[in-house]
Design an enzyme around this catalytic site. Structure first.
Site, mmCIF file in Angstrom:
data_model
loop_
_atom_site.group_PDB
_atom_site.id
_atom_site.type_symbol
_atom_site.label_atom_id
_atom_site.label_comp_id
_atom_site.label_asym_id
_atom_site.label_seq_id
_atom_site.Cartn_x
_atom_site.Cartn_y
_atom_site.Cartn_z
ATOM 1 N N GLN A 53 2.008 -6.092 -3.002
ATOM 2 C CA GLN A 53 2.340 -6.133 -1.565
ATOM 3 C C GLN A 53 3.650 -5.371 -1.313
ATOM 4 O O GLN A 53 3.949 -4.434 -2.033
ATOM 5 C CB GLN A 53 2.408 -7.578 -1.035
ATOM 6 N N LYS A 110 2.119 2.072 -5.161
ATOM 7 C CA LYS A 110 2.799 1.532 -6.355
ATOM 8 C C LYS A 110 1.981 1.785 -7.615
ATOM 9 O O LYS A 110 2.528 2.083 -8.667
ATOM 10 C CB LYS A 110 3.016 0.017 -6.204
ATOM 11 N N ASP A 112 0.812 -1.225 0.000
ATOM 12 C CA ASP A 112 0.000 0.000 0.000
ATOM 13 C C ASP A 112 0.840 1.266 0.000
ATOM 14 O O ASP A 112 0.438 2.291 0.561
ATOM 15 C CB ASP A 112 -0.974 0.018 1.197
ATOM 16 N N GLY A 172 -4.243 -4.513 -4.427
ATOM 17 C CA GLY A 172 -5.242 -3.525 -4.831
ATOM 18 C C GLY A 172 -4.522 -2.266 -5.235
ATOM 19 O O GLY A 172 -3.936 -1.597 -4.404
ATOM 20 N N HIS A 173 -4.494 -1.989 -6.526
ATOM 21 C CA HIS A 173 -3.792 -0.803 -6.989
ATOM 22 C C HIS A 173 -4.797 0.274 -7.353
ATOM 23 O O HIS A 173 -5.604 0.112 -8.255
ATOM 24 C CB HIS A 173 -2.912 -1.144 -8.199
HETATM 25 P P1 IMP Z 1 -2.705 -12.912 2.044
HETATM 26 O O1 IMP Z 1 -1.755 -12.313 1.047
HETATM 27 O O2 IMP Z 1 -4.145 -12.691 1.657
HETATM 28 O O3 IMP Z 1 -2.394 -14.331 2.351
HETATM 29 O O4 IMP Z 1 -2.516 -12.104 3.418
HETATM 30 C C1 IMP Z 1 -1.327 -12.189 4.189
HETATM 31 C C2 IMP Z 1 -0.947 -10.833 4.774
HETATM 32 O O5 IMP Z 1 -0.557 -9.956 3.716
HETATM 33 C C3 IMP Z 1 -2.080 -10.117 5.524
HETATM 34 O O6 IMP Z 1 -1.513 -9.377 6.587
HETATM 35 C C4 IMP Z 1 -2.639 -9.170 4.486
HETATM 36 O O7 IMP Z 1 -3.290 -8.054 5.054
HETATM 37 C C5 IMP Z 1 -1.341 -8.764 3.774
HETATM 38 N N1 IMP Z 1 -1.557 -8.316 2.390
HETATM 39 C C6 IMP Z 1 -1.833 -9.076 1.312
HETATM 40 N N2 IMP Z 1 -1.944 -8.325 0.215
HETATM 41 C C7 IMP Z 1 -1.710 -7.055 0.597
HETATM 42 C C8 IMP Z 1 -1.636 -5.814 -0.116
HETATM 43 O O8 IMP Z 1 -1.798 -5.719 -1.334
HETATM 44 N N3 IMP Z 1 -1.359 -4.714 0.646
HETATM 45 C C9 IMP Z 1 -1.118 -4.803 1.977
HETATM 46 N N4 IMP Z 1 -1.170 -5.923 2.672
HETATM 47 C C10 IMP Z 1 -1.452 -7.049 1.988
#
Ligand code: IMP
Length: 425
Positions: free
Chosen positions: A225, A16, A13, A40-41
């Site tokens: 991420q 990007k 977040d 989520g972009h």
């Molecule tokens: P998962 O990727 O859904 O397995 O989640 C694992 C961890 O990564 C959790 O803490 C999510 O909130 C975090 N996470 C996954 N995708 C994002 C992202 O795009 N931005 C921020 N945190 C993320």
């Protein structure tokens, strides 16, 4: 031509999407190489906001060719929904604009069931996943039982693999997690019903990249991420299930590692985190609320409030090292306006020692005390400023201090959500 990898240097977040969108204008090919629709972009152009979860942000530029690499996990149903919703906004997505690697693993309904079941079975130690089935899909990839996009061309293989996968998972669903079993015939039928819509997108991504390179194309790799959510190098176990660091742009797309020439680390001017896990500089006071409010810090995928805190240069120093960051883009600097002082974490105090890098043991990050330096804050609206020299002295000093603390140059400064609210140094 430089090939640029854009990665998040914090916990995701960082903004990007905006930089990918900006640099897409000068790029011929844009590639996603890891993660899935947990990303989520958010991109703002004029008064139009677009949130992309799976399709590379470069799709907004009609000339760009977009690719989804083998390192991504793709939910085919979500993919088709995103294609349709972009179509409704007047953005055409078809195989001439977008390709998907034959080797990309597919997220199926049972991955989402497993994600939810595992999270609810955890009590105090929830990961806070996005619930999109990302982790369970990568698990199947590693266990060598995953369904890949190329399998869609062989219905009998899809059916056999799903039947085998569910033979195991249904036992866990019913006996361990107390949820309903899934019918393999139905899961296969639903997937094969949409297969004809996905198959036309399948391409050999590595060959396409090699050919593009030969023609002198500029390739942009769009990370999702952030570095400290990396499965190997992040704050394990509170991480995502893929490698988010820049080197994975090579593995997750099939390009040679020597072709990644510029590594652009996106750094938000403060720190945020969604989901669980340690966060040394987290603020629980009015300043944290101000950052959350002024920065509109809500997760683009889950809508959850993001936790907010001061900039952590210990984490950033590690990010520079782990990614080989050549340039930094500092985002959301305008959000700090109105603070009389700004704190920066320069080191940690851990077990009586001052350390410049994060400690390595599991959960040790929860035990560190940030060592802060205080810098003067600034007031007023900086979102209309277009040059570095025109920024208030306090802002310039903040930027320079970050460069010193993390040993990397700040090349871009974003002072607002619009494409043109970006200072290039
Ligand atoms: P998962 O990727 O859904 O397995 O989640 C694992 C961890 O990564 C959790 O803490 C999510 O909130 C975090 N996470 C996954 N995708 C994002 C992202 O795009 N931005 C921020 N945190 C993320």
């Amino acid at each position: 031509m430089p090939n640029t990898v854009i990665i998040g240097a914090q916990w995701g977040d960082e903004g990007k999407g905006k930089l990918v969108d900006m640099l897409s204008e000068q790029s011929d090919v844009i590639v996603r190489f890891q993660g899935g629709n947990n990303a989520g972009h958010t991109i703002l152009c004029g008064d139009k906001q677009t949130i992309l979860h799976l399709i590379p942000s470069g799709i907004l530029h009609p000339k760009a060719r977009c690719l989804i690499g083998n390192g991504v996990v793709l939910d085919p149903f979500v993919f088709l929904e995103e294609v349709a919703s972009l179509g409704e906004s007047g953005i055409r997505v078809d195989p001439s604009r977008l390709g998907i690697s034959y080797k990309t693993h597919l997220i199926l309904p049972y991955h989402k069931v497993m994600d939810a079941a595992r999270e609810s079975a955890r009590t105090k130690d929830k990961i806070g996943t996005t619930g999109r089935g990302i982790g369970p899909c990568y698990e199947d990839k590693m266990a060598r039982v995953g369904i890949r996009a190329c399998d869609l061309m062989t219905p009998s293989l899809v059916h056999a693999k799903i039947t085998r996968a569910l033979a195991e998972k249904n036992v866990l669903f019913t006996h361990l997690y107390g949820c309903k079993p899934l019918d393999p015939a139905k899961v296969s039928e639903d997937l094969l019903a949409i297969a004809p819509k996905i198959i036309p997108y399948l391409v050999n991504v590595e060959v396409e990249l090699k050919e593009a390179e030969k023609k002198g194309a500029r390739i942009l790799f769009e990370g999702a991420q952030g570095t400290h959510l990396d499965i190997d190098h992040g704050t394990y176990p509170f991480v995502t299930s893929s490698n988010t660091v820049a080197a994975n742009a090579a593995i997750g797309s099939g390009i040679g590692a020597n072709k990644l020439t510029q590594i652009l680390g996106i750094v938000k001017a403060y720190t945020t985190r969604v989901g669980e896990g340690a966060f040394p500089t987290e603020l629980f006071d009015a300043t944290g609320e101000l950052l959350q409010r002024q920065g509109h810090e809500f997760g683009a995928t889950t809508g959850r409030k993001r936790r907010c805190g001061w900039l952590d240069c210990v984490l950033l120093r590690a990010s520079v090292c782990l990614n080989g960051i050549t340039d930094i883009a500092l985002t959301k600097l305008d959000v700090l306006s109105g603070l009389s002082t700004i704190k920066v974490c320069t080191a940690y105090s851990y077990k009586g020692e001052i350390i410049p890098y994060p400690p390595q043991q599991e959960n040790a990050l929860a035990e560190v005390e940030p060592v802060y330096e205080e810098l003067p804050g600034f007031d007023g609206d900086i979102s209309g400023i277009h040059t570095f020299d025109a920024l208030p002295q306090a802002v310039q000093a903040y930027v320079r201090r970050i460069e010193e603390l993390v040993a990397a140059p700040v090349r871009y400064i974003s002072v607002g959500p619009e494409r043109n609210q970006t200072i290039v140094r």
